[in-house]
Design a protein around this motif. Structure first.
Motif, PDB file in Angstrom:
ATOM      1  N   VAL A 192      44.165  16.285   9.981  1.00 32.39           N
ATOM      2  CA  VAL A 192      43.491  15.092   9.825  1.00 32.39           C
ATOM      3  C   VAL A 192      42.663  14.818  11.311  1.00 32.39           C
ATOM      4  CG1 VAL A 192      43.833  12.567  10.214  1.00 32.39           C
ATOM      5  CG2 VAL A 192      45.129  14.016   8.575  1.00 32.39           C
ATOM      6  N   GLN A 193      43.309  15.478  12.481  1.00 32.14           N
ATOM      7  CA  GLN A 193      42.531  15.294  13.607  1.00 32.14           C
ATOM      8  C   GLN A 193      41.313  16.205  13.585  1.00 32.14           C
ATOM      9  OE1 GLN A 193      45.146  16.487  16.945  1.00 32.14           O
ATOM     10  NE2 GLN A 193      46.415  14.634  16.571  1.00 32.14           N
ATOM     11  N   THR A 194      41.344  17.148  12.870  1.00 29.43           N
ATOM     12  CA  THR A 194      40.203  18.203  12.880  1.00 29.43           C
ATOM     13  C   THR A 194      39.200  17.770  11.857  1.00 29.43           C
ATOM     14  OG1 THR A 194      41.804  20.002  13.158  1.00 29.43           O
ATOM     15  CG2 THR A 194      39.480  20.593  12.329  1.00 29.43           C
ATOM     16  N   ALA A 195      39.732  16.814  10.845  1.00 32.79           N
ATOM     17  CA  ALA A 195      38.713  16.790   9.683  1.00 32.79           C
ATOM     18  C   ALA A 195      38.199  15.268   9.833  1.00 32.79           C
ATOM     19  CB  ALA A 195      39.369  16.960   8.217  1.00 32.79           C
ATOM     20  N   GLN A 196      38.713  14.534  10.527  1.00 31.69           N
ATOM     21  CA  GLN A 196      38.312  13.027  10.588  1.00 31.69           C
ATOM     22  C   GLN A 196      36.611  12.691  10.855  1.00 31.69           C
ATOM     23  OE1 GLN A 196      41.031   9.942  12.015  1.00 31.69           O
ATOM     24  NE2 GLN A 196      39.403   8.702  12.687  1.00 31.69           N
ATOM     25  N   ASP A 197      36.298  13.171  11.807  1.00 30.10           N
ATOM     26  CA  ASP A 197      34.812  13.292  12.225  1.00 30.10           C
ATOM     27  C   ASP A 197      33.815  13.374  11.247  1.00 30.10           C
ATOM     28  OD1 ASP A 197      35.790  11.658  14.255  1.00 30.10           O
ATOM     29  OD2 ASP A 197      35.384  13.580  15.762  1.00 30.10           O
ATOM     30  N   PRO A 198      34.197  14.787  10.717  1.00 32.69           N
ATOM     31  CA  PRO A 198      33.089  15.257   9.684  1.00 32.69           C
ATOM     32  C   PRO A 198      33.186  14.560   8.455  1.00 32.69           C
ATOM     33  CG  PRO A 198      34.275  17.220  10.757  1.00 32.69           C
ATOM     34  CD  PRO A 198      34.937  16.159  11.152  1.00 32.69           C
ATOM     35  N   LEU A 199      34.312  14.235   7.914  1.00 30.63           N
ATOM     36  CA  LEU A 199      34.932  13.328   6.735  1.00 30.63           C
ATOM     37  C   LEU A 199      34.244  11.961   6.750  1.00 30.63           C
ATOM     38  CD1 LEU A 199      36.237  13.144   3.851  1.00 30.63           C
ATOM     39  CD2 LEU A 199      38.292  12.506   5.045  1.00 30.63           C
ATOM     40  N   VAL A 200      34.214  11.340   7.952  1.00 35.09           N
ATOM     41  CA  VAL A 200      33.687   9.960   8.218  1.00 35.09           C
ATOM     42  C   VAL A 200      32.103  10.182   7.886  1.00 35.09           C
ATOM     43  CG1 VAL A 200      32.960   8.367   9.735  1.00 35.09           C
ATOM     44  CG2 VAL A 200      35.405   9.073   9.463  1.00 35.09           C
ATOM     45  N   GLU A 201      31.554  11.038   8.585  1.00 28.78           N
ATOM     46  CA  GLU A 201      30.151  11.462   8.344  1.00 28.78           C
ATOM     47  C   GLU A 201      29.651  11.585   6.810  1.00 28.78           C
ATOM     48  OE1 GLU A 201      28.673  14.259  10.830  1.00 28.78           O
ATOM     49  OE2 GLU A 201      29.228  13.292  12.626  1.00 28.78           O
ATOM     50  N   LEU A 202      30.665  12.686   6.192  1.00 31.37           N
ATOM     51  CA  LEU A 202      30.235  12.731   4.593  1.00 31.37           C
ATOM     52  C   LEU A 202      30.485  11.410   4.002  1.00 31.37           C
ATOM     53  CD1 LEU A 202      31.880  16.247   4.555  1.00 31.37           C
ATOM     54  CD2 LEU A 202      29.398  15.672   4.402  1.00 31.37           C
ATOM     55  N   LEU A 203      31.460  10.624   4.151  1.00 34.89           N
ATOM     56  CA  LEU A 203      31.650   9.515   3.324  1.00 34.89           C
ATOM     57  C   LEU A 203      30.422   8.509   3.523  1.00 34.89           C
ATOM     58  CD1 LEU A 203      35.298   8.903   4.138  1.00 34.89           C
ATOM     59  CD2 LEU A 203      34.428   9.677   1.749  1.00 34.89           C
ATOM     60  N   ARG A 204      29.660   8.454   4.800  1.00 31.52           N
ATOM     61  CA  ARG A 204      28.703   7.602   5.113  1.00 31.52           C
ATOM     62  C   ARG A 204      27.248   8.024   4.953  1.00 31.52           C
ATOM     63  NH1 ARG A 204      30.496   4.559  10.975  1.00 31.52           N
ATOM     64  NH2 ARG A 204      32.100   3.136   9.940  1.00 31.52           N
ATOM     65  N   SER A 205      27.382   9.259   4.424  1.00 28.41           N
ATOM     66  CA  SER A 205      25.916   9.875   4.133  1.00 28.41           C
ATOM     67  C   SER A 205      25.265   9.452   2.828  1.00 28.41           C
ATOM     68  CB  SER A 205      26.341  11.327   3.673  1.00 28.41           C
ATOM     69  OG  SER A 205      27.074  11.636   2.602  1.00 28.41           O
ATOM     70  N   GLY A 206      25.698   8.653   1.987  1.00 24.13           N
ATOM     71  CA  GLY A 206      25.038   7.921   0.968  1.00 24.13           C
ATOM     72  C   GLY A 206      24.989   8.711  -0.276  1.00 24.13           C
ATOM     73  N   ARG A 207      23.717   8.976  -0.631  1.00 22.45           N
ATOM     74  CA  ARG A 207      23.490   9.549  -2.064  1.00 22.45           C
ATOM     75  C   ARG A 207      23.988  11.299  -1.846  1.00 22.45           C
ATOM     76  NH1 ARG A 207      17.814   9.922  -5.249  1.00 22.45           N
ATOM     77  NH2 ARG A 207      18.393  10.880  -7.239  1.00 22.45           N
ATOM     78  N   GLY A 208      24.617  11.583  -2.950  1.00 21.91           N
ATOM     79  CA  GLY A 208      25.253  12.780  -2.872  1.00 21.91           C
ATOM     80  C   GLY A 208      26.380  13.140  -2.091  1.00 21.91           C
ATOM     81  N   ALA A 209      27.149  12.139  -1.697  1.00 25.84           N
ATOM     82  CA  ALA A 209      28.264  12.228  -0.591  1.00 25.84           C
ATOM     83  C   ALA A 209      29.403  12.813  -1.345  1.00 25.84           C
ATOM     84  CB  ALA A 209      28.698  10.848  -0.168  1.00 25.84           C
ATOM     85  N   ARG A 210      29.237  12.468  -2.761  1.00 27.15           N
ATOM     86  CA  ARG A 210      30.642  12.977  -3.482  1.00 27.15           C
ATOM     87  C   ARG A 210      30.587  14.334  -3.773  1.00 27.15           C
ATOM     88  NH1 ARG A 210      34.231  11.136  -7.088  1.00 27.15           N
ATOM     89  NH2 ARG A 210      35.054  12.731  -8.527  1.00 27.15           N
ATOM     90  N   GLU A 211      29.433  14.924  -3.989  1.00 29.35           N
ATOM     91  CA  GLU A 211      29.497  16.565  -3.819  1.00 29.35           C
ATOM     92  C   GLU A 211      29.739  17.193  -2.685  1.00 29.35           C
ATOM     93  OE1 GLU A 211      27.141  14.537  -4.993  1.00 29.35           O
ATOM     94  OE2 GLU A 211      27.444  14.963  -7.273  1.00 29.35           O
TER      95      GLU A 211
END
Length: 752
Positions: A46-65
């Protein structure tokens, strides 16, 4: 056996019960350990993945893929079973393809991670639910799922191993119990027999009191029992000597108390003092450059015995009496030398031939091919036989202590044993002993081994050399090799094979006449024409290919290449005593050493500071110790050595606790002097770096290292080396004498 089963069966049942109780506990502890491990792994992910995951969740269109691709990469690299992301409402938004349906999201907002284990029909799953937040707002939970089937498999393996462990313990303990019971039974039966025969008195501490009431025919046996008891007490006293301060007085005390003043004879090829006639017809006395002489001469001064050696000095015949004896040392005679004369042909075959062109390179494994010639072997046998005759002639008793020194006399112990069966023969092998494959090159390997096994005690510098000798005898002779008691039996009495690390006297006699270190530094530099501030290294050796002199010079050259600041600031004094100059290999070495030194001096020499000062000449002990005290470092670069006493002499010379010792890892001394800079002399880069480290080492570190080494050399000095051998000899002599008296008493009792 039924008696033993009374112990074995209850023991097996008890261990089975313990195993039955322990296995579930071990299983539970193992499972808990795996769970804690997975908890920590989940937190790290979780410590390693949190920041990249937050960016991906807020990336808007195409976030799911992008989130799913990111999850797939994590699962692939982290050995995770499944990943999922739940929003704050408890809805599973994103999940990998194999995300289990049994894992549910929660609706409550959580700011703390939670971990739990799900027990499913197909196996257990470890779930780690971790909040994902950004800017103080919880976005949801990252669900990390690990398959726990591997933990269950490990748990099953653990249960199996624990059961096997207890089964093994039960088997070993049962075996020990059976053996002890059997030994106890035999001891009890033997004790009954001894009581019935009267021999029980031999084991009783009250033998002396009981002897007065015995029948006349049993009294001799009782008296021998008392002698045995006294012998054991004497042996304990001998062992207590190891706690004393070791010096000449300690040796004299061992000779007086444990050996009862028994006669001591030393046999070596090299004599401790040579009488040499100079060109002006004046006879002078020289002490040869030899580690053997350095070690043994103080021992003989303490023992006042006889040293039997080859008379090699040009004026030796002119200084002996009619029995070929001469008293030494000249300044204070305390023992005598018996000189043995050899013809030039005998010396060439025995000494230069078989000993130094055969056994020396064979044992040192220093990349020089040994040469074995039949005429040399014949001379070697003849000379060993002659020395054996001299030993028998010099012995005033039929059971002297004979100290046989080194590879020149491998056949002598057996020959002396034939002439003096009751003698205690201690052979010390001053050079390394090779592995069986290397020693197998010798065409007369069986004869050499059989000759050495005529010894009562056979000593080497290190346990490694002892082990090599055991392996060699095991390979080439039909002998009983007992590594537990360190004995070898071959056709007669057993030979004890022991480790006796040799050393030097403490304090050295040569040190008493030395001026202070600053004065020595000044004298040596002035004599060599060096500036007062030039750093000085020293090497003191015989000119021998095993000493690594060429490798030493290569390290000096590399040092000057890597660290040009030492050019004109560092000089190395190499004192090399000429040795075995009639052998081609040594002649070639002499020429190569001179050539390499001249080349390095031409390349890096500066006015008043040649990199190498080469002195191929004899130096007495006072000159050598002056060099030691003047040098900033001493480099011992032996390619293979039994011990090497130069290293210990340098340490003993530095009463100012300064200076650095560079020591080859292939010397026996490297096992004693661990505070030296230990190097591989074949590794020129490492040796040059160690030399630079020595030249830049702080005085505080030098003092700490030198003080520790000096304490060790002081404690484990040559008197302790000799004393340990003499104590072992005393133990063997006491035992053999008591057993001889007991056998005689039994014979007398049987004849009555």
């Amino acid at each position: 056996m039924p008696l033993s089963l009374r112990f074995v069966v209850p023991l097996a049942l008890a261990l089975a019960a313990i195993a039955y109780a322990v296995v579930p506990l071990v299983d539970r502890l193992t499972f808990q350990w795996f769970v804690r491990d997975l908890d920590m792994r989940g937190a790290l992910i979780v410590q390693t993945a949190q920041d990249p995951l937050v960016e991906l969740l807020r990336s808007g269109r195409g976030a799911r893929e992008r989130v799913l691709r990111y999850f797939d990469r994590i699962v692939e690299g982290q050995r995770i079973f499944a990943l999922g992301f739940c929003d704050q409402a408890g809805k599973l938004l994103y999940a990998t393809r194999v995300f289990p349906e049994a894992v549910r999201c929660t609706k409550a907002e959580r700011r703390e991670a939670r971990n739990f284990v799900l027990e499913l029909p197909d196996g257990a799953l470890h779930v780690s639910a971790n909040p994902i937040a950004a800017d103080g707002t919880v976005l949801g939970e990252l669900m990390i799922v690990h398959d726990m089937s591997f933990a269950q498999r490990r748990s099953e393996d653990t249960r199996k191993y624990v059961l096997w462990l207890f089964a093994g313990i039960a088997a070993v303990v049962a075996l020990i119990t059976v053996v002890i019971a059997e030994i106890s039974w035999r001891g009890w039966v033997n004790g009954i027999k001894a009581v019935m025969s009267g021999d029980y008195l031999l084991r009783s501490p009250a033998a002396k009191a009981a002897a007065s009431g015995l029948r006349p025919e049993l009294r001799p046996i009782a008296r021998d029992l008392q002698a045995l008891v006294n012998d054991l007490e004497s042996e304990r006293r001998s062992r207590d000597e190891s706690q004393t301060t070791w010096g000449p007085d300690a040796l004299r005390r061992i000779l007086r108390q444990d050996l009862k003043g028994d006669e001591v004879l030393i046999v070596s090829n090299r004599e401790p003092y040579l009488h040499v006639r100079r060109k002006d017809n004046v006879i002078e006395i020289q002490r040869p450059a030899s580690g053997l002489v350095t070690a043994l001469e103080p021992v003989m001064r303490a023992c006042s015995g006889t040293w039997i050696a080859h008379g090699a000095g040009s004026a030796d015949r002119d200084t002996v009496d009619k029995h070929d004896h001469v008293m030494v040392p000249p300044e204070k005679p305390s023992y005598r030398i018996r000189r043995v004369w050899l013809s030039q042909e005998e010396e060439q075959g025995y000494y230069f031939g078989f000993a130094n062109e055969g056994l020396w390179p064979l044992c040192h494994i220093a990349h020089t091919r040994p040469s074995f010639r039949a005429p040399d072997w014949e001379h070697y046998q003849t000379v060993n036989r002659r020395f054996a005759d001299v030993v028998a002639d010099e012995a005033r008793t039929d059971d002297p202590i004979v100290l046989v020194q080194d590879y020149h006399f491998a056949l002598l112990p057996k020959m002396v044993r034939e002439r003096l069966p009751r003698a205690t023969i201690i052979t010390f092998w001053h050079i390394p002993w090779p592995n069986p494959e290397a020693f197998g090159i010798c065409p007369w390997r069986e004869e050499v081994l059989e000759g050495m096994l005529g010894s009562s005690i056979l000593g080497f510098h290190t346990q490694f050399h002892c082990n090599n000798f055991f392996d060699t005898v095991d390979r080439f002779l039909e002998a009983r090799v007992d590594r537990e008691t360190f004995t070898i039996t071959h056709g007669g009495d057993p030979t004890e094979v022991r480790r006796y690390p040799i050393s030097i006297e403490w304090p050295p006699n040569a040190l008493a006449v030395q001026p202070p270190v600053p004065e020595c530094r000044k004298r040596v530099r002035e004599r060599l024409g060096l500036a007062p501030d030039v750093r000085l290294g020293v090497g003191v050796d015989r000119l021998d290919y095993t000493k690594g002199i060429l490798e030493r010079f290569a390290a000096i050259e590399r040092l000057l290449e890597l660290e040009p600041r030492w050019i004109g600031q560092f000089s190395f004094l190499q004192a090399a005593a000429p040795s075995r100059t009639s052998i081609d290999e040594y002649q070639n070495l002499d020429a190569r050493v001179r050539q390499v030194a001249a080349r390095i001096n031409e390349r890096f020499g500066r006015p008043g500071c040649p990199p190498i000062v080469l002195k191929i000449e004899h130096h007495d002990a006072a000159q050598v110790y002056e060099m030691y005290r003047a040098a900033d470092l001493c480099y011992v670069s032996s390619l293979h050595d039994g011990m090497n006493l130069v290293a210990k002499e340098y340490v003993a010379a530095r009463d100012d606790e300064q200076g650095v010792l560079l020591l080859s890892q292939f010397t026996g001394a490297a096992r004693d002097l661990a505070e030296a800079l230990i190097v591989n002399p074949y590794d020129i880069e490492q040796s040059a770096a160690a030399m630079h480290l020595a030249l830049t080492m702080s005085p505080e570190e030098q003092r700490a290292r030198m003080r520790s080494m000096r304490n060790l050399v002081q404690e484990f000095n040559v008197y302790r080396w000799a004393g340990r051998m003499l104590i072992d000899a005393a133990r063997m002599r006491h035992r053999s004498r008591v057993m001889a008296r007991a056998r005689a008493a039994r014979r007398r009792s049987g004849s009555l």
